[in-house]
Scaffold this active site. Structure first.
Site, PDB file in Angstrom:
ATOM      1  N   GLU A  34       8.943 -14.214   1.399  1.00 28.41           N
ATOM      2  CA  GLU A  34       9.270 -13.833   2.453  1.00 28.41           C
ATOM      3  C   GLU A  34      10.622 -13.263   2.804  1.00 28.41           C
ATOM      4  O   GLU A  34      11.099 -14.395   3.271  1.00 28.41           O
ATOM      5  CB  GLU A  34       8.723 -15.177   3.625  1.00 28.41           C
ATOM      6  CG  GLU A  34       7.440 -15.233   3.939  1.00 28.41           C
ATOM      7  CD  GLU A  34       7.139 -16.891   4.871  1.00 28.41           C
ATOM      8  OE1 GLU A  34       7.714 -16.078   6.134  1.00 28.41           O
ATOM      9  OE2 GLU A  34       6.641 -17.653   4.926  1.00 28.41           O
ATOM     10  N   ASP A  45       9.850 -20.426  15.337  1.00 26.94           N
ATOM     11  CA  ASP A  45      11.031 -20.938  14.344  1.00 26.94           C
ATOM     12  C   ASP A  45      11.795 -22.216  14.864  1.00 26.94           C
ATOM     13  O   ASP A  45      12.386 -22.161  15.711  1.00 26.94           O
ATOM     14  CB  ASP A  45      11.707 -19.686  13.144  1.00 26.94           C
ATOM     15  CG  ASP A  45      11.069 -18.840  12.838  1.00 26.94           C
ATOM     16  OD1 ASP A  45      10.374 -19.295  11.816  1.00 26.94           O
ATOM     17  OD2 ASP A  45      11.217 -17.542  12.926  1.00 26.94           O
TER      18      ASP A  45
END
Length: 246
Positions: A34, A45
């Protein structure tokens, strides 16, 4: 063989490091990479990835850097772009997806694009042989899970808990996993809170894991040289790949 997906922040600490790290990880157990697109407000996140995002932007990251990194690694490593929708929309997604395919990128992971909105772009993704990774979370109903996973491709990103990445909350994932598995044959990968200590438990019943914060934690250690960071990330990848397959 259960799969390991590794997240790294593109361009942090610089482009050449990202390329070298990506190629090393692919040789040490990582199946899919990723490539994170630095963004000022990465809502899904945790603090480590958010910090790396901000540092990359402070160092002058531009979207063209993602393209240059991808050109080097995508022909050699199964590569996905992970970013927030605004980053891709600003690049004109109708032009961006053909470019991604040309570079060898295999798909996108867009955590803030709801399933209903993602469907609006399905034909565009299909036309360019790109996947748009589907997310499911513990808060989703069975009906919602069925809707999301029916046409899911490559793998389903199973959020291990309702929250942000890296917080390592422990919980029994089996009922949630079973509710996904009975709706689809697409592999299910567990993300959020996966590290060397939790990977073996998290992967039970799943087909792979997605690891981000554990790698970024190494990259943020200022006391380490670039080669030490790569060495420690390689070792972490090997450990996790072994844990999920033992």
């Amino acid at each position: 063989m259960k799969q390991l997906v590794a997240y790294i922040t593109s361009g942090y600490p610089d482009k050449s490091f990202s390329v070298e790290l990506a190629l090393n990880l692919a040789q040490n157990g990582v199946d899919t990479l990723e490539l994170g697109v630095p963004f000022s407000d990465p809502v899904a996140d945790g603090p480590l990835i958010e910090k790396a995002n901000h540092k990359a932007l402070e160092l002058g990251f531009k979207f063209k850097d993602l393209l240059e990194i991808s050109k080097e690694i995508a022909p050699q490593v199964d590569t996905l772009w992970m970013g927030y929708f605004n980053s891709f929309y600003q690049q004109d997604i109708k032009k961006l997806l053909p470019l991604a395919q040309e570079l060898g990128v295999n798909g996108l992971i867009i955590p803030d694009l709801p399933h209903e909105e993602a469907l609006l772009y399905k034909n565009l993704f299909d036309a360019n042989n790109l996947v748009n990774i589907s997310f499911v979370a513990p808060t989703d109903s069975e009906q919602r899970i069925k809707e999301v996973v029916t046409d899911a491709q490559k793998f389903i990103y199973m959020v291990a808990y309702a929250g942000i990445t890296g917080s390592g909350v422990a919980e029994d994932l089996q009922p949630f996993l079973q509710s996904i598995k009975k709706q689809t044959k697409t592999p299910v990968f567990v993300g959020f809170g996966v590290n060397a200590k939790t990977a073996k438990e998290k992967v039970k019943g799943a087909d792979g894991v997605i690891v981000g914060s554990a790698f970024i934690n190494i990259l943020l250690k200022n006391e380490l040289s670039y080669s030490q960071k790569i060495s420690q990330c390689n070792e972490l990848a090997k450990i996790i790949k072994n844990e999920i397959n033992s």
